[in-house]
Design a protein around this motif. Structure first.
Motif, PDB file in Angstrom:
ATOM      1  N   ILE A   1       4.017   7.345   2.093  1.00  0.00           N
ATOM      2  CA  ILE A   1       4.171   6.287   3.133  1.00  0.00           C
ATOM      3  C   ILE A   1       4.073   4.962   2.247  1.00  0.00           C
ATOM      4  CG2 ILE A   1       4.027   5.354   5.249  1.00  0.00           C
ATOM      5  CD1 ILE A   1       2.288   7.931   5.948  1.00  0.00           C
ATOM      6  N   SER A   2       5.177   3.950   2.326  1.00  0.00           N
ATOM      7  CA  SER A   2       4.863   2.769   1.697  1.00  0.00           C
ATOM      8  C   SER A   2       5.121   1.726   2.628  1.00  0.00           C
ATOM      9  CB  SER A   2       6.136   2.918   0.613  1.00  0.00           C
ATOM     10  OG  SER A   2       6.408   1.025   0.375  1.00  0.00           O
ATOM     11  N   ARG A   3       4.290   0.804   2.563  1.00  0.00           N
ATOM     12  CA  ARG A   3       4.294  -0.500   3.336  1.00  0.00           C
ATOM     13  C   ARG A   3       4.005  -1.738   2.546  1.00  0.00           C
ATOM     14  NH1 ARG A   3       5.907   2.694   6.571  1.00  0.00           N
ATOM     15  NH2 ARG A   3       5.427   2.886   8.582  1.00  0.00           N
ATOM     16  N   GLY A   4       5.005  -2.427   2.435  1.00  0.00           N
ATOM     17  CA  GLY A   4       4.781  -3.703   1.465  1.00  0.00           C
ATOM     18  C   GLY A   4       4.950  -3.488  -0.116  1.00  0.00           C
ATOM     19  N   PHE A   5       5.578  -2.440  -0.324  1.00  0.00           N
ATOM     20  CA  PHE A   5       5.506  -1.912  -1.764  1.00  0.00           C
ATOM     21  C   PHE A   5       7.029  -2.194  -2.069  1.00  0.00           C
ATOM     22  CE2 PHE A   5       6.061   1.522  -5.050  1.00  0.00           C
ATOM     23  CZ  PHE A   5       5.556   0.654  -6.321  1.00  0.00           C
ATOM     24  N   VAL A   6       7.826  -1.026  -1.712  1.00  0.00           N
ATOM     25  CA  VAL A   6       9.245  -1.151  -2.121  1.00  0.00           C
ATOM     26  C   VAL A   6      10.091  -0.682  -0.791  1.00  0.00           C
ATOM     27  CG1 VAL A   6       9.184  -0.861  -4.411  1.00  0.00           C
ATOM     28  CG2 VAL A   6       9.271   1.035  -3.054  1.00  0.00           C
ATOM     29  N   TYR A   7      11.177  -1.146  -0.690  1.00  0.00           N
ATOM     30  CA  TYR A   7      12.093  -0.489   0.203  1.00  0.00           C
ATOM     31  C   TYR A   7      12.259   0.948  -0.055  1.00  0.00           C
ATOM     32  CZ  TYR A   7      14.555  -4.392   2.485  1.00  0.00           C
ATOM     33  OH  TYR A   7      14.998  -5.624   2.925  1.00  0.00           O
TER      34      TYR A   7
ATOM     35  N   ILE B   1       0.816  -1.122  -0.032  1.00  0.00           N
ATOM     36  CA  ILE B   1       0.005  -0.155  -0.075  1.00  0.00           C
ATOM     37  C   ILE B   1       0.872   1.317   0.049  1.00  0.00           C
ATOM     38  CG2 ILE B   1      -0.198   0.034   2.368  1.00  0.00           C
ATOM     39  CD1 ILE B   1      -3.083   1.074   2.182  1.00  0.00           C
TER      40      ILE B   1
ATOM     41  N   VAL C   1       0.382   5.248   0.986  1.00  0.00           N
ATOM     42  CA  VAL C   1      -0.559   6.350   1.371  1.00  0.00           C
ATOM     43  C   VAL C   1       0.123   7.578   0.922  1.00  0.00           C
ATOM     44  CG1 VAL C   1      -1.670   7.390   3.696  1.00  0.00           C
ATOM     45  CG2 VAL C   1      -1.200   4.732   3.687  1.00  0.00           C
TER      46      VAL C   1
END
Lengths: 558, 558
Positions: free
Chosen positions: B490-496, B469, B471
């Protein structure tokens, strides 16, 4: 350990041991490295969102000036599937036999790498010199034509890599393994043998591919309506036998599924597949023929969601509808992990009124393995009579069983090396020993990304997949430090908002209280404020639901 | 269709057909409903975050005044696992035999339902009257003691539900199936038979449980060090045979794993398991005995991540360490879907130097099925000689094979009903027909939630699990409609984030541009603005990465 330029022989795997898939082996003498195979493998279900896994080739990149050649033994995905990704990181000259090269070129074209890649056709009689190393080959018999074993002549002695093989005494198209050449190699003396371990747990001799053909003809004869055969596209011999059974029972042939069409095109063009003139029909012509005059070859033997057979089973294939009385043959064995999806496909086919022939291949007679069982593995060990033995191409338990077979055939116990990926077997002055590790591991491919998804991203995906996410948005007044708007709580993958209004309302109150209290406690650090919100909300939700959604507080001062 | 109060007999499944698991069947005559079993099943991997699945009991809730009894055939999870969730929705009197009730009471206690639930002990000779229906029972032989078949005497005739069964001619503890009673029931006349289909695809006769015992003794004798046996805790006969083999080879017994300890406690207390005095030792006493004087019984035969055997294999069990030369027996067959995790456990055990006996049960002799194979299913059909037959308890392909067996035994083809969950077979005046459907389906349990996770939540979890995701937070000035802060991504579980700064910077610019352009285009609707951001950013990311993360724009006017 990534520098091994002395005058010693080093043998190691960059992929393929302790696992099934992503085969890649390297043999190095001084400044010459030869790489054998470049495979991929499918991720386990816990690697969420990952499409494919290829070997970590850091060692080869660090030593790129020394890598002389990438030799490919045969055209299966676990031996060529890594090429489009590996060659993007490191350009290497690729050597492969005709059919194998045909399949490789298809992949490189798709990846835009065809022009940039140096390619060399080889055959069983090729002999190639790479610095201190000389490569030659021998024909093996496997479930894809043009499979080769590799012989590397090194200053320390001969290293043999079997590739994948079985000993089929009655092969389709008379593609015999070259027993005599193998015997000659063994007679001259083999320093080290690397032999595949896939079926090392299986007693006896793997049945001949030809057995399947006889059973096809029986099944085709009994079938009163259409016959639909699903198998691995790469098994050209299996495809030939479907064609032959179709000819014997006077059926036209339609082909469905991208990889099946692709394989049949390449194999026919290169002369590995013989389809009589006039037999092939287009999918939209199927209905012009009587039901008992049609055989359809298609993908989907593993229950893959988007494959031809799965679509037909779910009645959402554009062109082919399963009819009551159709005979569907699943000519394959379930790959571990695929049992449930195959089961669902079989159930759907039965519901549509098809007669489905499925199950463990041996039981139905509609499939045989392409890999050597224990007696054949012993035969290979006996033919090559190596001083040192390294079982490759298999999970640890398969390597271990293969070790026991080698002991039984007379290889000295201390001369057998069970290795992990990266572990180096070093041979100097005729003496072998384990000598440390080179870099090795898994490179994850996700979309276009090569290795850009790592453990943190995967951990987040796992977390998100289990309990979803709550985004909490609050704005705080700069002037008086009170909550100006929010908290607004957005839920994705946690609960239905509509059915959980009470829960989310209370969650909002807890966020408000936590922020107000933190501010009155003079918490000034944003990170502390956010972590207070996370803790309080997380505790509340866990008490209420026993779930732990990811919580993302967005707090802004305006 | 949820009202069937006429003087007709209705038979339907609320769970257990077209699937393995969550068995629940109902027989209704006029205003009397009897429910048989209340099972659970494990979710497929695509049901992310779901812990367990139980039947949808809307029909029973709507007709709660008519439900007279919940009869339980035996104590396996697919027959009792739903109780803690179903009884929370609908209080029902539960009838079960002694061991079954012992196991049920453990579950109810944990769920805080023990006091509130009306419970009745039954046995093979019980006869119970429920309005127009009379229930009696017969002893069957299965892989757990105290298993019963159910006979329901109705105004239309006798309905028989077999429960789970095999015909073991040499059962452990002489727990024979009551063949004579079954013969008597059949002789008197059976209107409809519901018989389980688990092994309907398997030819022949299922081997006797006693065969396993003989093989245990051989293996225990050969074992020079400790023996560790992993099996299903519920298979009390298997446990007894481990104990017997331990006695025969003079070994003390340690028990590891919560469900194993629990089962052995209940079964011993109720007299279903016979452990000689002094044999049982605590886990921390194991090291006081010589290695060849110890046998350990543990959970983990399916490679479950938190189980005793898996922890030992990964060398992170608190008390027991696998030692070189230990013999580990996996006395079970992999449940489809568990092959990989079992394979990993076996590999780890081998790496620790254990001798592992594993694989398909039949091949190793360390496991036999608890379910009737084709010849036994035919024997049951022959004994009961029913007018109507409904194959239950199995996937569709198993039901279909069972249908063919019934035809072979002489049941008229048109008198056999293949049903889905909810489909009603109605019998009136001796004539049966399919008569519509009642509500049925899956109720998902996630943490404490019963049915509060549905398709939208699961679809979001799937999406989040694949690509994560992003945001996107932006604040816009109320006065001049310009961007005041952000976009923050804000990235979670997409890319470093660290490795993808360039990508995310460009993403931020695209969001800015999109918002600025939308505002100058006079887009006033928040939803349109948000969807413009989603579209533009989604397109950009897909082009760059071929991934489609969930995008959550948070745009605030301040």
């Amino acid at each position: 350990m990534n520098n091994r330029t002395e005058n010693k022989l080093s043998i190691f795997a960059l992929g393929g041991v302790g696992e099934i898939g992503k085969n890649m082996y390297a043999v190095q003498y001084a400044n010459d490295i030869i790489v054998i195979d470049c495979g991929s493998k499918f991720p386990d279900e816990e690697l969420l969102g990952i499409d494919i896994i290829v070997p970590d080739i850091s060692y080869l990149i660090e030593n790129k000036d020394k890598v002389r050649a990438l030799l490919i033994t045969h055209g299966h995905e676990d031996h060529i599937g890594g090429l489009p990704y590996i060659l993007k990181q490191l350009s290497l000259p690729v050597y492969a036999s005709r059919l194998t090269m045909g399949l490789i070129e298809g992949k490189l074209k798709e990846a835009g790498l065809l022009g940039a890649t140096e390619r060399h056709l080889i055959h069983a009689e090729s002999e190639l010199k790479f610095g201190t190393l000389t490569a030659s080959f021998f024909r093996t018999n496997h479930s894809i034509p043009d499979s080769l074993g590799v012989v590397l002549d090194t200053p320390e002695g001969v290293v043999v890599h079997t590739g994948d093989f079985k000993f089929d005494q009655t092969p389709v198209n008379d593609h015999h393994a070259d027993l005599h050449r193998m015997a000659e190699i063994g007679r001259k003396g083999v320093l080290a043998l690397l032999s595949e371990s896939t079926n090392a747990e299986r007693p006896g001799f793997t049945p001949s591919e030809r057995n399947v053909g006889a059973n096809f003809i029986d099944a085709f004869r009994k079938a009163e309506r259409r016959v639909i055969v699903s198998t691995f596209a790469s098994n050209v011999y299996r495809l030939q036998q479907v064609i032959d059974a179709g000819v014997a029972t006077n059926r036209k042939l339609a082909i469905i599924g991208r990889s099946m069409v692709n394989m049949i095109t390449i194999a026919s063009e290169l002369g590995y597949l013989n389809i009589p003139d006039g037999m092939l029909i287009e999918t939209n012509e199927v209905n012009r023929y009587a039901d008992n005059q049609v055989v359809i070859l298609c993908t989907g033997s593993q229950g893959e969601p988007m494959s031809a057979l799965t679509r037909m089973a779910r009645s959402n294939h554009r062109q082919i509808e399963i009819l009551e009385g159709d005979t569907v043959i699943i000519s394959a064995t379930p790959i571990p992990g695929n049992e449930r999806s195959i089961g669902r496909t079989v159930d759907e086919l039965f519901r549509l009124g098809a007669n489905v022939i499925y199950g463990q291949g041996a039981a139905t007679g509609m499939h045989v393995s392409g890999h050597a069982s224990q007696e054949e593995l012993k035969l290979m060990l006996h033919l090559m009579a190596p001083k040192y033995f390294i079982p490759i191409h298999g999970e640890y338990r398969m390597q271990l069983h293969h070790k026991k077979l080698a002991e039984a055939v007379g290889v000295a116990k201390e001369n057998i090396f069970l290795v992990d990926n990266g572990e180096v077997v070093e041979i100097a002055n005729g003496q072998a020993r384990k000598a440390g590790k080179v870099s090795s591991g898994n490179t994850y491919i996700d979309g276009l990304g090569i290795g850009d998804v790592g453990n943190i991203v995967l951990r987040d995906r796992k977390h998100l997949s289990q309990d979803g996410i709550l985004v909490v948005v609050v704005t705080i007044s700069k002037q008086d430090k009170t909550i100006k708007s929010g908290p607004d709580i957005i839920s994705r993958g946690f609960v239905y908002v509509r059915e959980s209004e009470g829960l989310l309302d209370e969650a909002g109150r807890i966020v408000s209280r936590t922020i107000t209290k933190s501010i009155s406690d003079n918490v000034n650090q944003w990170t502390t404020l956010k972590s207070n919100v996370k803790d309080a909300l997380g505790r509340f939700l866990y008490e209420q639901t026993k779930r732990k959604p990811m919580i993302l507080p967005i707090i802004m001062e305006v």
